[in-house]
Enzyme design. Structure first.
Site, PDB file in Angstrom:
ATOM      1  N   HIS A 181       0.827  -1.208   0.000  1.00 55.44           N
ATOM      2  CA  HIS A 181       0.000   0.000   0.000  1.00 55.44           C
ATOM      3  C   HIS A 181       0.858   1.254   0.000  1.00 55.44           C
ATOM      4  O   HIS A 181       1.898   1.301   0.655  1.00 55.44           O
ATOM      5  CB  HIS A 181      -0.956  -0.002   1.195  1.00 55.44           C
ATOM      6  CG  HIS A 181      -2.079  -0.961   1.015  1.00 55.44           C
ATOM      7  ND1 HIS A 181      -1.920  -2.326   1.143  1.00 55.44           N
ATOM      8  CD2 HIS A 181      -3.361  -0.760   0.674  1.00 55.44           C
ATOM      9  CE1 HIS A 181      -3.075  -2.912   0.885  1.00 55.44           C
ATOM     10  NE2 HIS A 181      -3.968  -1.983   0.600  1.00 55.44           N
ATOM     11  N   PRO A 182       0.396   2.279  -0.716  1.00 54.33           N
ATOM     12  CA  PRO A 182       1.148   3.539  -0.756  1.00 54.33           C
ATOM     13  C   PRO A 182       0.934   4.347   0.522  1.00 54.33           C
ATOM     14  O   PRO A 182      -0.042   4.138   1.249  1.00 54.33           O
ATOM     15  CB  PRO A 182       0.522   4.270  -1.946  1.00 54.33           C
ATOM     16  CG  PRO A 182      -0.902   3.787  -1.952  1.00 54.33           C
ATOM     17  CD  PRO A 182      -0.814   2.332  -1.529  1.00 54.33           C
ATOM     18  N   VAL A 200      -9.984   5.130   3.386  1.00 57.42           N
ATOM     19  CA  VAL A 200     -10.242   6.570   3.450  1.00 57.42           C
ATOM     20  C   VAL A 200     -11.626   6.987   2.959  1.00 57.42           C
ATOM     21  O   VAL A 200     -12.028   8.132   3.190  1.00 57.42           O
ATOM     22  CB  VAL A 200      -9.152   7.388   2.709  1.00 57.42           C
ATOM     23  CG1 VAL A 200      -7.807   7.183   3.370  1.00 57.42           C
ATOM     24  CG2 VAL A 200      -9.103   7.044   1.231  1.00 57.42           C
TER      25      VAL A 200
END
Length: 165
Positions: A69-70, A121
């Site tokens: 994941h970034p 998010v």
């Protein structure tokens, strides 16, 4: 194009992985393994079977999934789904001060836990994301590993909901 559960149950493994391989960030192996658990009755059933794959993975593979994941708010290249998810939370419109704060939190988190901060998010704002960072920095590594996997599960569900009827 959205797909039905019936249609994905009819797909061969290569087609299934091509469609669902990105549901878990850069980890198509999860889709490959889940394909063996067909047929799926609902999106929830598919999601639960994919989560079961994650839960049976060795810790090293789970950590690799987390590492895929970034960083939140990163300006680095990331998967299209990650770009859309982060933009939806306003992370593509940070002021220079907000960006600096987010990068500082990313760095502190990675220094403490050894992997990026993961948060589903969708339905978050940049303010709630920053607050979650601050709260979760107080956790221990085991708690954060489990929280990261929980967040990844939620991200996967959002992505499945976008792909399937």
């Amino acid at each position: 194009m959205r797909h039905s559960i019936s249609a994905i149950n009819q797909m061969n493994q290569a087609e299934f992985v091509a469609l669902l391989g990105a549901v878990f960030e850069e980890t198509p192996e999860i889709a490959r393994r889940a394909w063996c658990d067909r047929p799926f009755e609902t999106i929830s059933d598919l999601h639960q079977k994919m989560i079961a794959v994650v839960n049976t993975m060795p810790l090293t593979e789970q950590l690799a999934l987390i590492q895929a994941h970034p960083d939140l708010g990163s300006r680095a290249k990331m998967a299209d789904a990650s770009v859309q998810e982060q933009a939806g939370a306003g992370l593509n419109q940070l002021s220079p001060a907000e960006y600096a704060r987010l990068q500082s939190l990313n760095d502190a988190y990675k220094d403490k836990f050894g992997f990026p901060f993961i948060l589903a998010v969708k339905d978050h704002t940049k303010e709630s994301i920053l607050a979650a960072f601050e709260t979760r920095l107080g956790n221990d590594k085991n708690a954060e590993t489990q929280q990261a996997l929980k967040e990844i599960s939620q991200i996967a569900r959002f992505r499945l909901d976008d792909l399937l009827d």
